[in-house]
Design a protein around this motif. Structure first.
Motif, PDB file in Angstrom:
ATOM      1  N   PRO A 106       0.805  -1.234   0.000  1.00  0.00           N
ATOM      2  CA  PRO A 106       0.000   0.000   0.000  1.00  0.00           C
ATOM      3  C   PRO A 106       0.840   1.287   0.000  1.00  0.00           C
ATOM      4  O   PRO A 106       0.434   2.285  -0.602  1.00  0.00           O
ATOM      5  N   ASN A 107       1.999   1.277   0.653  1.00  0.00           N
ATOM      6  CA  ASN A 107       2.836   2.483   0.650  1.00  0.00           C
ATOM      7  C   ASN A 107       3.506   2.699  -0.703  1.00  0.00           C
ATOM      8  O   ASN A 107       3.799   3.836  -1.077  1.00  0.00           O
ATOM      9  N   GLN A 108       3.736   1.628  -1.440  1.00  0.00           N
ATOM     10  CA  GLN A 108       4.234   1.759  -2.809  1.00  0.00           C
ATOM     11  C   GLN A 108       3.146   2.406  -3.678  1.00  0.00           C
ATOM     12  O   GLN A 108       3.428   3.304  -4.477  1.00  0.00           O
ATOM     13  N   GLU A 167       3.253   6.043  -5.716  1.00  0.00           N
ATOM     14  CA  GLU A 167       2.851   6.157  -7.123  1.00  0.00           C
ATOM     15  C   GLU A 167       1.699   7.150  -7.284  1.00  0.00           C
ATOM     16  O   GLU A 167       1.664   7.912  -8.252  1.00  0.00           O
ATOM     17  N   ARG A 168       0.785   7.161  -6.335  1.00  0.00           N
ATOM     18  CA  ARG A 168      -0.324   8.128  -6.367  1.00  0.00           C
ATOM     19  C   ARG A 168       0.224   9.563  -6.279  1.00  0.00           C
ATOM     20  O   ARG A 168      -0.216  10.456  -7.006  1.00  0.00           O
ATOM     21  N   ARG A 183       7.233   0.680   6.730  1.00  0.00           N
ATOM     22  CA  ARG A 183       7.917   1.762   7.431  1.00  0.00           C
ATOM     23  C   ARG A 183       8.501   2.824   6.519  1.00  0.00           C
ATOM     24  O   ARG A 183       8.430   4.009   6.792  1.00  0.00           O
ATOM     25  N   SER A 184       9.122   2.412   5.402  1.00  0.00           N
ATOM     26  CA  SER A 184       9.867   3.357   4.563  1.00  0.00           C
ATOM     27  C   SER A 184       9.715   3.023   3.090  1.00  0.00           C
ATOM     28  O   SER A 184       9.244   1.953   2.723  1.00  0.00           O
ATOM     29  N   GLY A 185      10.164   3.984   2.278  1.00  0.00           N
ATOM     30  CA  GLY A 185      10.101   3.782   0.837  1.00  0.00           C
ATOM     31  C   GLY A 185      11.049   4.718   0.125  1.00  0.00           C
ATOM     32  O   GLY A 185      11.669   5.600   0.738  1.00  0.00           O
ATOM     33  N   PHE A 219      11.246   8.116   1.887  1.00  0.00           N
ATOM     34  CA  PHE A 219      10.016   8.374   2.628  1.00  0.00           C
ATOM     35  C   PHE A 219       9.942   7.549   3.905  1.00  0.00           C
ATOM     36  O   PHE A 219      10.451   6.433   3.956  1.00  0.00           O
ATOM     37  N   LEU A 220       9.249   8.098   4.889  1.00  0.00           N
ATOM     38  CA  LEU A 220       8.786   7.356   6.053  1.00  0.00           C
ATOM     39  C   LEU A 220       7.269   7.522   6.093  1.00  0.00           C
ATOM     40  O   LEU A 220       6.732   8.533   5.596  1.00  0.00           O
ATOM     41  N   PHE A 221       6.587   6.557   6.689  1.00  0.00           N
ATOM     42  CA  PHE A 221       5.125   6.562   6.680  1.00  0.00           C
ATOM     43  C   PHE A 221       4.562   6.499   8.096  1.00  0.00           C
ATOM     44  O   PHE A 221       5.165   5.922   8.997  1.00  0.00           O
ATOM     45  N   LYS A 222       3.382   7.111   8.260  1.00  0.00           N
ATOM     46  CA  LYS A 222       2.655   7.071   9.521  1.00  0.00           C
ATOM     47  C   LYS A 222       1.165   7.127   9.200  1.00  0.00           C
ATOM     48  O   LYS A 222       0.741   7.988   8.416  1.00  0.00           O
ATOM     49  N   ASN A 223       0.402   6.216   9.747  1.00  0.00           N
ATOM     50  CA  ASN A 223      -1.060   6.180   9.527  1.00  0.00           C
ATOM     51  C   ASN A 223      -1.412   6.179   8.038  1.00  0.00           C
ATOM     52  O   ASN A 223      -2.302   6.906   7.594  1.00  0.00           O
TER      53      ASN A 223
END
Length: 158
Positions: free
Chosen positions: A3-5, A9-10, A72-74, A99-103
């Motif tokens: 989903p973070n990938q 892309e979005r 966690r990251s991308g 990138f780092l991700f949260k929620n």
């Protein structure tokens, strides 16, 4: 695909379409953004920076690839080609983003590119001669921050 990938892309597909609102929606409210020109943006500043750049852009083209992400990251590699409005000079900027991700949103976005290469293209001879110097980098950062501050003031007044 993680989903973070899909989120990355979005973000870049929206960037290609100059859809800053979708880009802003990909950011966590407490996002931190950094690149050599805008080194310390926080929260709404990051999304407003993209809005400012995209609404002022007349000929931006963008490609992206090598998108990778986990929970966690991308990261992503992207390239922007545009005319730098202050000088009218063509720029081709090659960037690596992390990138780092949260929620399920981007909470940290770091773009890395060669300031020397960018300034050599954007500023011509001045960039070639001084693009290696901290003096020029700080001057560009101050001008960019002032421009963003004015843009934000204008947005909040309308």
């Amino acid at each position: 695909m993680h989903p973070n990938q899909i989120l990355i892309e979005r973000f870049y597909t929206a960037f290609q379409q100059k859809d800053f609102r979708t880009m802003q929606q990909c950011y966590h409210p407490e996002v931190r953004f950094s690149d050599p020109v805008f080194p310390k943006l926080k929260g709404a500043e990051a999304g407003l920076m993209w809005e400012m750049l995209l609404t002022r852009s007349t000929d931006l083209t963008l490609t992206f690839g090598n998108v990778q992400a986990d929970y966690r990251s991308g990261s992503c590699d992207w390239e922007a080609t545009y005319t730098f409005s202050a000088t009218g000079r063509k720029v081709r900027n090659v960037i690596h983003a992390e990138f780092l991700f949260k929620n399920d949103l981007i909470s940290r976005h770091d773009d890395r590119f060669s300031f020397y290469d960018w300034s050599s293209q954007a500023l011509g001879l001045t960039g070639k001669l001084l693009g290696w110097s901290r003096f020029l980098e700080e001057k560009i950062q101050r001008k960019a921050a002032e421009g963003l501050h004015k843009f934000i003031q204008k947005q909040t007044q309308s």
